[in-house]
Design a protein around this motif. Structure first.
Motif, PDB file in Angstrom:
ATOM      1  N   LEU A   4      32.696  37.505  22.529  1.00 30.85           N
ATOM      2  CA  LEU A   4      33.031  37.874  23.905  1.00 30.85           C
ATOM      3  C   LEU A   4      33.965  36.809  24.468  1.00 30.85           C
ATOM      4  O   LEU A   4      33.583  35.640  24.598  1.00 30.85           O
ATOM      5  CB  LEU A   4      31.781  37.994  24.769  1.00 30.85           C
ATOM      6  N   ILE A   5      35.190  37.234  24.814  1.00 27.68           N
ATOM      7  CA  ILE A   5      36.259  36.317  25.184  1.00 27.68           C
ATOM      8  C   ILE A   5      36.657  36.547  26.645  1.00 27.68           C
ATOM      9  O   ILE A   5      36.845  37.689  27.075  1.00 27.68           O
ATOM     10  CB  ILE A   5      37.497  36.531  24.282  1.00 27.68           C
ATOM     11  N   SER A   6      36.826  35.460  27.399  1.00 30.78           N
ATOM     12  CA  SER A   6      37.243  35.563  28.799  1.00 30.78           C
ATOM     13  C   SER A   6      38.712  35.961  28.887  1.00 30.78           C
ATOM     14  O   SER A   6      39.518  35.624  28.011  1.00 30.78           O
ATOM     15  CB  SER A   6      37.030  34.223  29.508  1.00 30.78           C
ATOM     16  N   ASN A   7      39.064  36.684  29.975  1.00 33.06           N
ATOM     17  CA  ASN A   7      40.455  37.114  30.120  1.00 33.06           C
ATOM     18  C   ASN A   7      40.979  37.039  31.554  1.00 33.06           C
ATOM     19  O   ASN A   7      41.970  37.670  31.895  1.00 33.06           O
ATOM     20  CB  ASN A   7      40.634  38.543  29.580  1.00 33.06           C
ATOM     21  N   ARG A   8      40.337  36.268  32.412  1.00 34.89           N
ATOM     22  CA  ARG A   8      40.805  36.164  33.795  1.00 34.89           C
ATOM     23  C   ARG A   8      41.858  35.060  33.940  1.00 34.89           C
ATOM     24  O   ARG A   8      41.709  33.964  33.386  1.00 34.89           O
ATOM     25  CB  ARG A   8      39.646  35.834  34.736  1.00 34.89           C
ATOM     26  N   ASN A   9      42.895  35.329  34.739  1.00 32.27           N
ATOM     27  CA  ASN A   9      43.847  34.271  35.049  1.00 32.27           C
ATOM     28  C   ASN A   9      43.336  33.447  36.228  1.00 32.27           C
ATOM     29  O   ASN A   9      42.338  33.788  36.871  1.00 32.27           O
ATOM     30  CB  ASN A   9      45.245  34.843  35.342  1.00 32.27           C
ATOM     31  N   ILE A  10      44.027  32.376  36.538  1.00 30.34           N
ATOM     32  CA  ILE A  10      43.563  31.444  37.574  1.00 30.34           C
ATOM     33  C   ILE A  10      43.539  32.110  38.950  1.00 30.34           C
ATOM     34  O   ILE A  10      42.647  31.839  39.769  1.00 30.34           O
ATOM     35  CB  ILE A  10      44.444  30.173  37.588  1.00 30.34           C
ATOM     36  N   ILE A  11      44.475  33.016  39.211  1.00 32.69           N
ATOM     37  CA  ILE A  11      44.520  33.676  40.519  1.00 32.69           C
ATOM     38  C   ILE A  11      43.267  34.520  40.732  1.00 32.69           C
ATOM     39  O   ILE A  11      42.634  34.481  41.803  1.00 32.69           O
ATOM     40  CB  ILE A  11      45.791  34.538  40.648  1.00 32.69           C
ATOM     41  N   THR A  12      42.875  35.296  39.713  1.00 30.98           N
ATOM     42  CA  THR A  12      41.687  36.141  39.829  1.00 30.98           C
ATOM     43  C   THR A  12      40.425  35.303  39.980  1.00 30.98           C
ATOM     44  O   THR A  12      39.533  35.634  40.764  1.00 30.98           O
ATOM     45  CB  THR A  12      41.557  37.061  38.609  1.00 30.98           C
ATOM     46  N   ARG A  13      40.357  34.198  39.271  1.00 25.42           N
ATOM     47  CA  ARG A  13      39.172  33.339  39.364  1.00 25.42           C
ATOM     48  C   ARG A  13      39.036  32.720  40.751  1.00 25.42           C
ATOM     49  O   ARG A  13      37.942  32.668  41.322  1.00 25.42           O
ATOM     50  CB  ARG A  13      39.226  32.252  38.280  1.00 25.42           C
ATOM     51  N   VAL A  14      40.145  32.243  41.296  1.00 27.35           N
ATOM     52  CA  VAL A  14      40.106  31.664  42.642  1.00 27.35           C
ATOM     53  C   VAL A  14      39.758  32.742  43.668  1.00 27.35           C
ATOM     54  O   VAL A  14      38.987  32.499  44.614  1.00 27.35           O
ATOM     55  CB  VAL A  14      41.452  30.994  42.974  1.00 27.35           C
ATOM     56  N   LEU A  15      40.301  33.954  43.491  1.00 26.98           N
ATOM     57  CA  LEU A  15      39.995  35.052  44.409  1.00 26.98           C
ATOM     58  C   LEU A  15      38.512  35.405  44.343  1.00 26.98           C
ATOM     59  O   LEU A  15      37.853  35.592  45.377  1.00 26.98           O
ATOM     60  CB  LEU A  15      40.845  36.275  44.064  1.00 26.98           C
ATOM     61  N   ASN A  16      37.969  35.493  43.132  1.00 26.48           N
ATOM     62  CA  ASN A  16      36.533  35.760  42.983  1.00 26.48           C
ATOM     63  C   ASN A  16      35.703  34.688  43.682  1.00 26.48           C
ATOM     64  O   ASN A  16      34.701  34.973  44.342  1.00 26.48           O
ATOM     65  CB  ASN A  16      36.157  35.809  41.505  1.00 26.48           C
ATOM     66  N   SER A  18      36.560  32.777  46.187  1.00 26.48           N
ATOM     67  CA  SER A  18      36.667  32.873  47.640  1.00 26.48           C
ATOM     68  C   SER A  18      35.878  34.057  48.193  1.00 26.48           C
ATOM     69  O   SER A  18      35.322  33.986  49.292  1.00 26.48           O
ATOM     70  CB  SER A  18      38.133  32.981  48.057  1.00 26.48           C
ATOM     71  N   LEU A  19      35.810  35.149  47.408  1.00 26.27           N
ATOM     72  CA  LEU A  19      35.080  36.337  47.840  1.00 26.27           C
ATOM     73  C   LEU A  19      33.590  36.260  47.511  1.00 26.27           C
ATOM     74  O   LEU A  19      32.781  36.989  48.088  1.00 26.27           O
ATOM     75  CB  LEU A  19      35.675  37.594  47.186  1.00 26.27           C
ATOM     76  N   GLY A  20      33.250  35.403  46.540  1.00 26.80           N
ATOM     77  CA  GLY A  20      31.863  35.290  46.119  1.00 26.80           C
ATOM     78  C   GLY A  20      31.370  36.478  45.323  1.00 26.80           C
ATOM     79  O   GLY A  20      30.176  36.782  45.305  1.00 26.80           O
ATOM     80  N   LYS A  21      32.284  37.171  44.646  1.00 25.26           N
ATOM     81  CA  LYS A  21      31.889  38.320  43.829  1.00 25.26           C
ATOM     82  C   LYS A  21      32.867  38.493  42.685  1.00 25.26           C
ATOM     83  O   LYS A  21      33.908  37.817  42.625  1.00 25.26           O
ATOM     84  CB  LYS A  21      31.808  39.588  44.670  1.00 25.26           C
ATOM     85  N   SER A  22      32.534  39.414  41.771  1.00 28.55           N
ATOM     86  CA  SER A  22      33.338  39.610  40.576  1.00 28.55           C
ATOM     87  C   SER A  22      34.218  40.842  40.704  1.00 28.55           C
ATOM     88  O   SER A  22      33.747  41.930  41.026  1.00 28.55           O
ATOM     89  CB  SER A  22      32.417  39.756  39.359  1.00 28.55           C
ATOM     90  N   PHE A  61      34.397  32.844  37.626  1.00 29.61           N
ATOM     91  CA  PHE A  61      35.070  31.801  38.392  1.00 29.61           C
ATOM     92  C   PHE A  61      35.701  30.684  37.568  1.00 29.61           C
ATOM     93  O   PHE A  61      36.662  30.065  38.028  1.00 29.61           O
ATOM     94  CB  PHE A  61      34.077  31.137  39.363  1.00 29.61           C
ATOM     95  N   ILE A  62      35.162  30.384  36.393  1.00 30.34           N
ATOM     96  CA  ILE A  62      35.466  29.116  35.733  1.00 30.34           C
ATOM     97  C   ILE A  62      36.325  29.250  34.487  1.00 30.34           C
ATOM     98  O   ILE A  62      37.307  28.521  34.321  1.00 30.34           O
ATOM     99  CB  ILE A  62      34.155  28.377  35.372  1.00 30.34           C
ATOM    100  N   SER A  63      35.981  30.164  33.598  1.00 26.53           N
ATOM    101  CA  SER A  63      36.552  30.165  32.248  1.00 26.53           C
ATOM    102  C   SER A  63      38.047  30.475  32.223  1.00 26.53           C
ATOM    103  O   SER A  63      38.480  31.511  32.749  1.00 26.53           O
ATOM    104  CB  SER A  63      35.832  31.195  31.375  1.00 26.53           C
ATOM    105  N   PRO A  64      38.838  29.608  31.590  1.00 26.95           N
ATOM    106  CA  PRO A  64      40.241  29.951  31.367  1.00 26.95           C
ATOM    107  C   PRO A  64      40.318  31.073  30.331  1.00 26.95           C
ATOM    108  O   PRO A  64      39.357  31.322  29.595  1.00 26.95           O
ATOM    109  CB  PRO A  64      40.833  28.651  30.829  1.00 26.95           C
TER     110      PRO A  64
END
Length: 361
Positions: A4-16, A18-22, A61-64
């Motif tokens: 299972l591999i993470s695929n979020r970019n930094i913008i999506t992680r920061v947005l999550n 700030s919103l406190g959700k996925s 929120f965290i994984s590159p």
């Protein structure tokens, strides 16, 4: 191998964050290379994994991108590094935790993982795979809080002989005793000869008592702190196994009379009560490597060799002390990798209480 591999970019992680959700899945099952091990490492064929809130928090929120997710595991040794051959043989059952979620070649939600050979434990015959996989992040966080930060004696240390006459056992306060970390804290403190005072909801009173709590209070009672300090006026050590809302302030109030230290699992700022100190722990310091949360912009943590030594000691002693330190209640989730995603969604929604989710791979 599949992982299972993470695929979020930094913008999506920061947005999550700030919103406190996925937003979106944030992870995908992919074919990747089996990790290459060094001389001091072992390669493990993963048989089962346990799920933690930190797993979905890394995804959200965290994984590159391109990081393997997952921390807690049990498996069989598939390959042994040259320097690890004295301690491990191919086919040995092995369990523990890895720092999943920030490396492309190190994570538990995969068919194979690698780990430093002294940072895992050899599972004895009487412990099932499901049980073994629960001695991961929750257990090592309890050890880090109690043995390293609060200086409570280790579970494998011989207790001093009791003298004749009345014996007063030191007390420790555990907030949220029915959490997995709380249950391990209760047991490790009891193994050190401490009187354990804890909080839980009334439906979990029997659970925490079965795991060794001497006294349990309803954390929702408006008089809870007064009742605790009246009955146990000399407490100077606490572990906040919830570390959200007013839980840490609750702990500080329990310690108010004499002062002391509250160990937290999340950053709770600075205590407003004179003489009471807050100290946050991060279980990932136990792996002896520097790391960053929300890389490349997140806070950085330096390597802590003493923490790494503590983890090596804990896992070396665990085959002997596991008989006295029971796993938390377990709920099996079917479905392999799909089951991991299902279980993580349950954790996200706050639907899991009083048990550890385990998935067989």
């Amino acid at each position: 191998m599949k992982a299972l591999i993470s695929n979020r970019n930094i913008i999506t992680r920061v947005l999550n964050l700030s919103l406190g959700k996925s937003l979106g899945q944030g992870v995908e099952l992919k074919d990747v290379a089996v990790p290459t091990i060094l001389d001091d490492e072992i390669l493990v064929k993963v048989l089962a994994v346990a799920l933690n809130p930190t797993d979905f928090k890394h995804i959200d929120f965290i994984s590159p991108p391109h990081s393997i997710i997952g921390c807690d595991y049990v498996g069989e040794v598939a390959k042994v590094g040259r320097n690890a051959a004295k301690a491990w043989n191919i086919g040995d059952r092995v369990a523990g935790a890895v720092h999943g979620g920030i490396y492309s070649d190190r994570g538990a939600f995969a068919e194979y993982l690698k780990i430093d050979s002294d940072l895992a434990w050899k599972v004895p015959p009487g412990v099932s795979d499901a049980e073994a996989t629960t001695y991961g992040i929750s257990a090592i966080s309890a050890m880090l809080a109690l043995n390293v930060h609060l200086g409570i004696p280790w579970a494998d240390e011989p207790r001093k002989a009791q003298h004749r006459g009345a014996v007063t056992h030191p007390s420790v306060f555990i907030y949220a005793g029915s959490t997995c970390a709380g249950l391990f804290c209760i047991q490790l403190a009891k193994a050190a000869g401490y009187t354990v005072v804890t909080t839980a909801s009334p439906r979990s009173f029997d659970l925490v008592k079965r795991y060794g709590a001497d006294r349990v209070f309803d954390y929702r009672s408006p008089n809870a702190t007064d009742e605790i300090t009246k009955e146990f006026p000399n407490i100077t050590s606490a572990v906040d196994c919830f570390s959200e809302g007013s839980s840490t302030e609750f702990c500080a109030t329990v310690l108010k009379k004499n002062g002391g230290k509250v160990v937290t699992l999340l950053d709770q700022g600075t205590s407003k009560i004179k003489g009471v100190e807050y100290e946050m722990i991060m279980a990932y310091t136990l792996f002896g490597r520097a790391f960053s949360l929300l890389p490349p912009i997140g806070p950085k943590f330096e390597a802590k060799p003493l923490d790494r030594n503590a983890l090596a000691r804990f896992y070396a002693s665990l085959p002997q002390v596991a008989k006295d330190v029971k796993p938390p209640p377990i709920s099996i989730v079917d479905g392999g990798f799909d089951g991991i995603l299902l279980g993580l969604n349950q954790l996200r929604r706050g639907e899991v209480s009083g048990s550890k989710l385990v998935v067989n791979l």
